[in-house]
Design a protein around this motif. Structure first.
Motif, PDB file in Angstrom:
ATOM      1  N   LYS A  98     -17.851  19.936 -21.120  1.00  4.30           N
ATOM      2  CA  LYS A  98     -18.086  20.782 -21.583  1.00  4.30           C
ATOM      3  C   LYS A  98     -19.281  21.402 -21.926  1.00  4.30           C
ATOM      4  O   LYS A  98     -19.097  22.970 -22.548  1.00  4.30           O
ATOM      5  CB  LYS A  98     -17.991  19.765 -23.099  1.00  4.30           C
ATOM      6  CG  LYS A  98     -17.732  20.550 -24.568  1.00  4.30           C
ATOM      7  CD  LYS A  98     -16.614  21.504 -24.735  1.00  4.30           C
ATOM      8  CE  LYS A  98     -16.861  22.155 -26.633  1.00  4.30           C
ATOM      9  NZ  LYS A  98     -15.492  22.537 -26.851  1.00  4.30           N
ATOM     10  N   THR A 149     -18.414  19.761 -30.892  1.00  2.95           N
ATOM     11  CA  THR A 149     -17.563  19.728 -30.540  1.00  2.95           C
ATOM     12  C   THR A 149     -16.687  17.894 -30.468  1.00  2.95           C
ATOM     13  O   THR A 149     -17.355  17.587 -31.269  1.00  2.95           O
ATOM     14  CB  THR A 149     -17.592  19.628 -28.597  1.00  2.95           C
ATOM     15  OG1 THR A 149     -16.163  19.268 -27.948  1.00  2.95           O
ATOM     16  CG2 THR A 149     -18.700  18.468 -28.517  1.00  2.95           C
ATOM     17  N   THR A 163     -11.359  17.756 -25.471  1.00  3.88           N
ATOM     18  CA  THR A 163     -12.045  18.600 -25.804  1.00  3.88           C
ATOM     19  C   THR A 163     -11.924  19.671 -27.019  1.00  3.88           C
ATOM     20  O   THR A 163     -12.216  19.917 -27.685  1.00  3.88           O
ATOM     21  CB  THR A 163     -13.993  19.252 -25.284  1.00  3.88           C
ATOM     22  OG1 THR A 163     -13.856  19.853 -23.930  1.00  3.88           O
ATOM     23  CG2 THR A 163     -14.852  17.123 -24.560  1.00  3.88           C
TER      24      THR A 163
END
Ligand code: ATP
Ligand code: MG
Length: 388
Positions: A98, A149, A163
């Motif tokens: 991420k 997130t 995610t």
């Protein structure tokens, strides 16, 4: 650590005994849109559907699956065994991935333990993994209210870490709710109406009325283009193309000018009703919205409605034009809808259409016409177009 796609089901999850039927239809529809990309396997696991496929194909698959009704979220996940060490390792990997993609400062761990035999309870696992991430990524902080997130952990037969949640349209799988015949014009409203009903599981066929050669071939192409865009969501569409010109000329010759619109509208409904009956279709769909134009007053709709026996679904009835346009933009029909080509209704457009027609008056006016043979003629000469 293996990558799979997970699919969350919205309303289907609430279905009781029928749930399997809806899930199976959804899986069939999913297979249809991704089969040419290629995948290993589709399987169900405790309320979600999973796809095993090559990771480099995920973006393409997600793009297509987004348009499959019945599906609420799609997530690329890391799949591992339900083992604490593996969960930790995968969580770190997911956060690292991420961070490589976008700038984030805060996160929150959200655990869902569907398998109650797993020894660590959800809040405890979230806390443990949260702590681990803080240790490994010094730049990150926890924000439980509005994180940049989420790190999702689903504990099922396997464990899944992810995610991303790419939004689908929700609704019900196409084909789980019978068939509808959409009266498709070249305008903004009717494609949206077809989309919204298909989203509730209705399979869509279409009928379009034109006044060729008063309306052009280019106008006809535009409607086919709209049907093609719609077919991205609803699959193959059988579209009937009906020439209304003889009927309009006859109305023009024999009836009052201000009744032109309402009378041709009743013909449209009657012809659509016949097609529906012949094809085993359960309902008509129109893009009418209360009060939008002269023929869509409650009196106008009532008189139009009495042309047929089968239900007429009007999903836009309570929507404002701006809201309809928002949906048209979202489903990408808007740009095509606003192309300036003539519509059959504009050919004999009355200057002052009746806004409060009475059924007795309209039935009386229709007595001047040979309704039956006009309808039969139009149907005999209609064309069937298959839109893929
Ligand atoms: P649209 O934007 O869908 O054309 P509209 O606001 O122009 O709708 P009308 O022309 O009054 O409204 O039509 C109302 C509904 O009747 C349309 O939404 C459509 O379902 C149907 N209809 C109108 N014209 C046609 C046509 N030429 N062929 C098929 N259906 C039509
Ligand atoms: Mg129109």
């Amino acid at each position: 650590m293996e990558k799979v796609l997970s699919v969350s089901l919205g309303e289907i999850a609430l279905k009781g005994l029928n749930r399997k039927y809806f899930e199976d239809q959804l899986i069939k529809n999913m297979r249809r849109v991704i089969k040419d990309i290629g995948f290993e396997k589709i399987y169900k696991e405790q309320g979600k559907i999973y796809i095993e496929a090559e990771e480099h194909n995920f973006p393409k698959m997600i793009n297509r699956l987004k348009k499959v009704f019945g599906l609420v979220y799609i997530s690329p996940c890391i799949r591992i065994e339900k083992d604490e060490e593996q969960i930790k390792e995968a969580s770190i990997a997911a956060i690292r991935e991420k961070i490589d993609k976008e700038k984030i400062n805060t996160f929150k761990v959200d655990t869902n333990r569907a398998d109650k035999n797993f020894p660590i309870k959800s809040p405890e696992l979230s806390r443990q993994i949260g702590g681990l991430i803080l240790q490994n990524f010094k730049e990150l902080e926890v924000d439980v209210h509005n994180p940049d997130t989420f790190l999702y952990i689903d504990i099922k037969q396997n464990a899944y870490i992810y995610t991303e949640k790419v939004k689908g349209y929700g609704g019900l799988p196409l084909g789980t709710n019978g068939k509808g015949l959409l009266l498709l014009s070249g305008g903004i409203d009717s494609p949206v109406a077809g989309f919204l009903m298909a989203k509730r599981g209705l399979e869509i066929s279409a009928v379009h009325y034109h006044s060729y050669p008063f309306t052009s071939e280019r106008a006809e192409e535009k409607v086919k283009d709209l049907a093609r865009i719609l077919s991205r969501y609803v699959g193959r569409i059988k579209m009937y193309s009906v020439n209304l010109l003889d009927i309009q000329k006859e109305i023009n010759n024999k009836c009052k000018e201000n009744e032109m619109t309402i009378l041709s509208r009743r013909f449209m409904m009657k012809i659509a009703g016949r097609i529906a009956e012949k094809e085993g279709i359960n309902a008509l769909i129109t893009g009418e919205s209360l009060g939008q134009v002269a023929s869509q007053t409650v009196e106008g709709i009532s008189v139009t409605n009495r042309a047929v026996d089968i239900p007429v679904l009007r999903p836009l009835i309570g929507l404002d034009k701006v809201d309809i346009i928002d949906i048209a933009r979202d489903i990408e029909t808007f740009e095509t809808s606003i192309l300036p080509f003539e519509d059959c209704c504009t050919v004999f457009l009355p200057k002052h259409p009746v806004t409060k027609p009475k059924i007795e008056d309209i039935l009386k006016s229709e007595e001047a016409l040979d309704v039956e043979s006009l309808i039969n003629n139009a149907i005999e000469n209609m064309e069937l177009i298959i839109i893929e």
